[in-house]
Design an enzyme around this catalytic site. Sequence first.
Site, mmCIF file in Angstrom:
data_model
loop_
_atom_site.group_PDB
_atom_site.id
_atom_site.type_symbol
_atom_site.label_atom_id
_atom_site.label_comp_id
_atom_site.label_asym_id
_atom_site.label_seq_id
_atom_site.Cartn_x
_atom_site.Cartn_y
_atom_site.Cartn_z
ATOM 1 N N ALA A 52 0.932 -1.144 -0.015
ATOM 2 C CA ALA A 52 -0.024 -0.068 0.054
ATOM 3 C C ALA A 52 1.050 1.173 0.104
ATOM 4 C CB ALA A 52 -0.933 -0.071 1.153
ATOM 5 N N ASN A 53 1.933 1.217 1.074
ATOM 6 C CA ASN A 53 3.009 2.377 0.831
ATOM 7 C C ASN A 53 3.589 2.255 -0.514
ATOM 8 O OD1 ASN A 53 2.310 2.680 3.666
ATOM 9 N ND2 ASN A 53 4.130 1.334 4.137
ATOM 10 N N TYR A 122 -0.474 -8.059 14.554
ATOM 11 C CA TYR A 122 -1.588 -8.935 14.854
ATOM 12 C C TYR A 122 -2.382 -9.298 13.505
ATOM 13 C CZ TYR A 122 -0.752 -7.739 19.657
ATOM 14 O OH TYR A 122 -0.151 -7.630 20.939
ATOM 15 N N LEU A 241 20.953 1.547 2.792
ATOM 16 C CA LEU A 241 22.101 1.613 3.676
ATOM 17 C C LEU A 241 21.257 2.494 4.967
ATOM 18 C CD1 LEU A 241 25.116 2.029 2.018
ATOM 19 C CD2 LEU A 241 24.019 -0.236 2.697
ATOM 20 N N GLY A 245 22.490 6.333 3.660
ATOM 21 C CA GLY A 245 21.929 6.637 2.233
ATOM 22 C C GLY A 245 21.408 5.080 1.377
ATOM 23 N N ALA A 270 10.064 4.067 5.321
ATOM 24 C CA ALA A 270 11.032 4.941 4.714
ATOM 25 C C ALA A 270 11.408 4.108 3.479
ATOM 26 C CB ALA A 270 12.354 5.133 5.584
ATOM 27 N N ASP A 272 9.626 1.527 1.774
ATOM 28 C CA ASP A 272 8.552 1.630 0.713
ATOM 29 C C ASP A 272 8.511 2.708 0.051
ATOM 30 O OD1 ASP A 272 7.919 -0.846 2.061
ATOM 31 O OD2 ASP A 272 6.502 0.165 3.363
#
Length: 325
Positions: A52-53, A122, A241, A245, A270, A272
């Site tokens: 989704a992201n 969950y 990384l 970066g 981040a 995604d």
Amino acid sequence: MAEGRCSQGKEPAEAMISLVALGEPLIQLNAVTPGPLRYVAYFEKHVAGSEANFCIAATMAGARCSLIARVGDDEFGRNIVEYLRGRGVDVSHVKVDPGAPTGIYFVQRHFPVPGRSRLIYYRKGSAGSRVGPDDVDSSLISSADAVHSTGITLALSDSANRAVHKAFGEAKRRTFDTNIRPALWPDLAAARRAILDVLNYGVDVLVTDPDDTQILLGVRDPEEAYRKYRELGVQTLVYKLGAEGAYVFWNGGSYFRDALKVAVEDPTGAGDAVAGYFVALYLSGVDPRRALDLAVAASALVVGVRGDNEALPSPREAEELLKAL
């Protein structure tokens, strides 16, 4: 090897490419205050989940993105569908499953390690884990420029694993984020087998990091990783990384993009952001260095807030951040 900031290559392409992502959308309950969850009194609700992201990031970067998934016939499921539709994602292939609930997870922030988050899932038996080959519309797959999924989806269930294989077997191009979550696998050997099996289809863009690559190939060095992934049919490698970066390796070149120094509220999402942004730009014809610059800028904005995708920028906004920092 080129390093640093780069503005080479075309600006984000005007031609809109079509992507399909296959995976589970989730409801995220993010702790308002840092520390152990046992003492947290308030949580924010967000729509999240790796694919989704990815779709939202790709859409913000200028692509069309359809999500193949299942949600429960409940308020959380309706929240997910309405939110993704509002963010421009095609949700016509998100099925409502009355037999299982929508999956959720909690985010514990800045504990026990400052600057990092811990995820508590969950999702066992969730609607999203019941996605299967019958949910994969062959006409949608054949009409898309590329299909994307992750190691998370492979781990959800046998039916989800088979759905990824069907989609990748019919796709024109494939992109994949290894995203190994040890808590979702019986053991790391199972994760390794499943992911390497999918790479056999030939992956146009692989997004991964040193920890996952250590599990998959037994190496961590970026250049050695690229050589080994190339032997497995990977064309382009984005090697994240974290706070340092990211690298991009492609046929004929490599480039390192240093991370932007920003305050971190929650690093969840981040990776995604990097995946969705880079894939959308790169497959539309943007120079890989330029695509990585903008993708890293997008991820820098994501980590500054709670929630995985609310702060995803337009390319113009990502460029504004690059110029400012």
